[in-house]
Design an enzyme around this catalytic site. Structure first.
Site, short mmCIF file in Angstrom:
data_model
loop_
_atom_site.label_atom_id
_atom_site.label_comp_id
_atom_site.label_asym_id
_atom_site.label_seq_id
_atom_site.Cartn_x
_atom_site.Cartn_y
_atom_site.Cartn_z
N ASP A 9 37.23 -45.37 58.37
CA ASP A 9 38.24 -46.32 57.92
C ASP A 9 37.57 -47.66 57.64
O ASP A 9 36.89 -48.21 58.50
CB ASP A 9 39.30 -46.46 59.02
CG ASP A 9 40.40 -47.43 58.64
OD1 ASP A 9 40.58 -47.68 57.44
OD2 ASP A 9 41.05 -47.96 59.56
N ASP A 103 41.57 -46.39 51.88
CA ASP A 103 40.38 -46.78 52.63
C ASP A 103 40.13 -45.92 53.87
O ASP A 103 39.42 -46.32 54.78
CB ASP A 103 40.43 -48.26 53.01
CG ASP A 103 41.44 -48.52 54.11
OD1 ASP A 103 42.44 -47.78 54.18
OD2 ASP A 103 41.21 -49.45 54.89
N GLU A 104 40.75 -44.75 53.91
CA GLU A 104 40.55 -43.87 55.08
C GLU A 104 40.22 -42.46 54.62
O GLU A 104 40.85 -41.95 53.69
CB GLU A 104 41.86 -43.73 55.87
CG GLU A 104 42.35 -44.93 56.59
CD GLU A 104 43.76 -44.63 57.06
OE1 GLU A 104 43.95 -44.33 58.24
OE2 GLU A 104 44.68 -44.67 56.22
#
Ligand SMILES: [Mg+2]
Length: 405
Positions: A9, A103-104
Site C-alpha cells: 500500500d 494504490d493497493e
C-alpha cells in the site's frame, strides 16, 4: 506449501506522487484537491496529516486548521500511470497480482518462493524499486492470507514491513483493536463496544451465536476475522462487486432538469463503462440527489432484466428522476448499479454483438488509450467541463495500455 500473501500500500499516495514530482513540495504539508470551488481533500501528505488534515475535509476547514497548507490539483493520469507501472514491477515477482485500489495491491508469492530467498526479501526489493523509480514509500504486510496481510501492512505505516508467520497469526491478532479489521468502521466498532468488545481477543472469545443474532451472517465473518481467518477467501478471484457507482458534486447547484439529464447521461455512461470493465451486468439502479442543505435522497429500482448498456441505465435513472418532485436545485448527483451478475457474452443470431454494444466497446478502447473522457456523448457538452479527481477506489483496467512517459 503454505500460502504467502504480500499486501503493498503506497503511503499518502496522491500527495507522495506530487511531492516526488515537484521537489518544492517536499517536506511541506500538502493536500491534493480537485479544481472546483467545492472540491474536498482527497489526499494529504504526512506533514499535513500530523496537523489533523484528513481526506474529505473542505478547503476552508483545512485552511482554518493549518494556514500553511499547500493545495495541489490532482492529476489522474499521473496516478493511474504510476499504478500501472507499480503493477508491472510486482508482476516481475509473481504473476498473481491483484490491484485492489489505485494504490493497493495483493501479490500471492506462494508459487514464486522457490525463486527468492524469502518473502521479506521480495518486500525489501519491491520497496526499493518503487522508491527508486517513483520517489515514494510504501508499506508492506506479509501473511498467510489477504486479511492478515492487509492488517499487517496498515500496522507498519508509513514505510513499514510487517511479516506474520502462520503460527503467529492468532497471537498477532489478539491485542489489536477490532477496528484494525478491514470492514469494521466507526459504526460497527461502536456496536461491538456496546457488547463489551474492543479487542480482537474479546471478539474471538465472544459466542458466535450472539454475534450472529446481532449482525446476521456478518457475525460469523467477525468471529473468523478476529482469529485471522479470511472468510472471503473462497470468493476472492471471481468476487463480484456489490455495487458500482459514480457521483458528481457541482460547482453551481443545478435546477434545470435538462442539465440534470445531461449529467445523468454522463454518469450512466461512466457506470456502464465500469460494468463493462468488471465484465458484469446489473439490473438494479439507483439515483442519488443531494440538495444544498445536504439532505440526500436515493431512489432505487430493480428491473425485470439485466440492462444491456448505458442507454438503458440512463433511461432507468431519468425515469426515477421524473418520478421525483425536486424541492430545490441539486448539488450532487449519483448513479449506482447493484444486483450484478457476470456478463456472459451473448452473441445474437445475426452475428456477434449488437451495434450499440460494438460502438461502446470502441469508445472504451479509445478512452483506454487516450485517457478517460476523450470520447463522450455530445449531450454532455451541454455541461461545463467538470474537473474531477479519481476516487481512491478506482481500479485501472487490466488491459490498460502501458504508457511510458
Ligand atoms: Mg495508501
Amino acid at each position: 506449501m503454505d500460502r504467502v500473501v504480500m499486501y503493498i500500500d503506497m503511503d499518502a499516495y496522491f500527495a507522495s506522487v506530487e511531492q516526488a514530482s515537484r521537489p518544492y513540495l517536499r517536506g511541506k504539508p500538502v493536500a491534493v484537491v480537485g479544481s472546483g470551488k467545492r472540491t474536498v481533500i482527497v489526499a494529504s501528505s504526512y506533514e499535513a496529516k500530523r496537523f489533523g488534515i484528513k481526506t474529505g475535509m473542505t478547503k476552508g476547514e483545512a485552511i482554518r486548521k493549518l494556514p500553511s497548507l499547500v493545495f495541489v490539483e490532482g492529476r489522474n493520469n499521473k496516478y493511474v500511470d504510476t499504478c500501472v507501472r507499480i503493477h508491472e514491477i510486482l508482476l516481475r515477482y509473481t504473476p498473481e497480482v491483484e490491484i485492489c485500489s489505485i494504490d493497493e495491491f495483493f501479490a500471492d508469492l506462494t508459487g514464486s518462493l522457490l525463486l527468492f530467498p524469502s518473502p521479506a526479501d521480495v518486500a525489501v526489493a519491491v520497496k526499493r524499486e518503487i522508491g527508486e523509480q517513483f520517489g515514494i514509500t510504501c508499506s508492506v504486510g506479509i501473511a498467510p492470507n489477504k486479511l492478515v496481510a492487509k492488517i499487517a501492512g496498515e500496522l507498519g505505516k508509513p514505510d513499514g514491513l510487517v511479516a506474520v508467520e502462520k503460527d503467529d497469526v492468532e497471537r498477532f491478532m489478539e491485542g489489536l483493536p477490532v477496528e484494525s479489521i478491514p470492514g469494521i468502521g466507526r459504526k460497527m466498532g461502536a456496536a461491538l463496544k456496546a457488547l463489551g468488545i474492543t479487542l480482537c481477543r474479546e471478539l474471538r472469545d465472544f459466542p458466535v451465536s450472539v454475534l450472529r443474532r446481532r449482525f446476521g451472517i456478518w457475525g460469523d465473518y467477525l468471529s473468523f476475522m478476529a482469529r485471522g481467518i479470511d472468510p472471503f477467501r473462497a470468493q476472492d478471484p471471481g468476487g463480484l462487486p456489490k455495487s458500482i457507482g459514480h457521483s458528481m458534486t457541482f460547482e453551481k447547484n443545478i435546477g434545470d432538469r435538462m442539465m440534470i439529464r445531461a449529467r445523468l447521461l454522463e454518469l450512466s455512461e461512466m457506470v456502464a463503462r465500469r460494468l463493462r470493465k468488471e465484465k458484469v451486468v446489473a439490473k438494479g439502479f439507483s439515483l442519488t440527489l443531494r440538495y444544498p442543505d445536504f439532505t440526500t435522497f436515493t431512489k432505487r429500482i430493480t428491473l425485470p432484466f439485466y440492462a444491456p448498456g448505458g442507454r438503458m441505465i440512463y433511461e432507468t435513472v431519468t425515469a426515477l428522476l421524473d418520478s421525483v418532485r425536486l424541492k430545490d436545485a441539486v448539488r450532487l448527483l449519483g448513479v449506482s448499479a447493484f444486483n450484478v451478475r457476470r456478463f456472459a457474452a451473448n452473441p445474437s443470431l445475426f452475428g456477434g454483438l449488437d451495434r450499440e454494444e460494438r460502438l461502446w466497446r470502441a469508445v472504451d478502447d479509445v478512452n483506454d488509450a487516450f485517457g478517460e473522457c476523450s470520447l463522450h456523448p455530445a449531450t454532455t457538452l451541454l455541461c461545463a467541463r467538470r474537473h474531477w479527481v479519481i476516487s481512491p477506489a478506482y481500479r485501472p483496467h487490466k488491459s490498460y495500455p502501458y504508457r511510458r512517459q
